[in-house]
Write a protein that holds these residues in place. Structure first.
Motif, mmCIF file in Angstrom:
data_model
loop_
_atom_site.group_PDB
_atom_site.id
_atom_site.type_symbol
_atom_site.label_atom_id
_atom_site.label_comp_id
_atom_site.label_asym_id
_atom_site.label_seq_id
_atom_site.Cartn_x
_atom_site.Cartn_y
_atom_site.Cartn_z
ATOM 1 N N ARG A 4 0.816 -1.221 0.000
ATOM 2 C CA ARG A 4 0.000 0.000 0.000
ATOM 3 C C ARG A 4 0.850 1.271 0.000
ATOM 4 N N LEU A 5 2.142 1.132 0.239
ATOM 5 C CA LEU A 5 3.032 2.289 0.229
ATOM 6 C C LEU A 5 3.305 2.694 -1.212
ATOM 7 N N ARG A 6 3.061 3.944 -1.521
ATOM 8 C CA ARG A 6 3.236 4.442 -2.885
ATOM 9 C C ARG A 6 3.904 5.796 -2.877
ATOM 10 N N GLY A 7 4.487 6.141 -4.015
ATOM 11 C CA GLY A 7 4.971 7.489 -4.258
ATOM 12 C C GLY A 7 3.930 8.215 -5.091
ATOM 13 N N CYS A 8 3.759 9.498 -4.856
ATOM 14 C CA CYS A 8 2.781 10.293 -5.595
ATOM 15 C C CYS A 8 3.140 10.303 -7.078
ATOM 16 N N ALA A 9 2.128 10.154 -7.940
ATOM 17 C CA ALA A 9 2.340 10.109 -9.386
ATOM 18 C C ALA A 9 2.380 11.496 -10.030
#
Length: 193
Positions: free
Chosen positions: A146-151
């Motif tokens: 669920r950890l993501r970097g902003c697109a």
């Protein structure tokens, strides 16, 4: 990972601290560096997510908080990039630095819950131990996906995707809107040619 409210708030605070001291860009704006009061506000805002009261952060402690925030950002980047071994090494170093030691604690009539610093520890160090431990628990769980970097362009923030289908792409509505406006303007310019 069984997410208790205490763990979730510590994880949210850890990500906020990491973004505050590690992200070069936040929602289209470059990070302000070298401004002690801005750094103090960044640290206080992140710690406020994990507690109702924020200790006064001395300059000596502020430098340590900033270093931990930058290291947490590096660990989140390693996790989001799939390099769990590197992230584990970074987090293990932070756990040692914060002297993390699980301790059951209760405040007044609240239920018992886990803190990760010894009773009587410096409040800032105690909160950092909680934040680093929350990231360690994320690393060892299936929720790490669920950890993501902003697109969005010009946003280097990390976030936890809270959607059921795991489709969240942006850290905020502001980044989503900036991206949509930029795409609309690009299409409009292409149509004019």
């Amino acid at each position: 990972m069984d997410v208790t409210s205490h763990l979730r708030t510590a994880l949210d605070a850890a990500i906020a601290l990491a973004n505050g001291f590690g992200a070069a860009w936040t929602r289209g704006r470059a990070r302000v560096s070298g401004d002690r009061e801005h750094d103090r506000e960044t640290a206080s805002s992140a710690l406020l997510l994990a507690t109702w009261r924020v200790p006064s952060i001395e300059d000596r402690a502020l430098d340590g908080v900033a270093e931990v925030g930058a290291a947490l950002y590096r660990a989140l980047g390693e996790l989001a990039g799939g390099d769990e071994d590197a992230a584990a090494a970074t987090v293990n170093g932070l756990l040692r630095r914060a002297d993390a030691a699980p301790t059951l604690t209760r405040h007044g009539d609240e239920p018992w819950h886990l803190h990760f610093a010894a009773p009587g520890a410096d409040p800032v160090l105690a909160w950092l131990a909680d934040l680093v431990t929350a990231v360690a628990m994320l690393l060892g769980s299936t929720e790490v996906t669920r950890l993501r970097g902003c697109a969005a362009q010009r946003c280097d923030r990390f976030f936890l995707d809270a959607t059921r289908g795991r489709t969240q792409r942006f850290c905020s509505t502001a980044c989503q809107n900036r991206t949509k406006v930029a795409a609309f303007r690009a299409r409009s310019r292409a149509d004019e040619r």
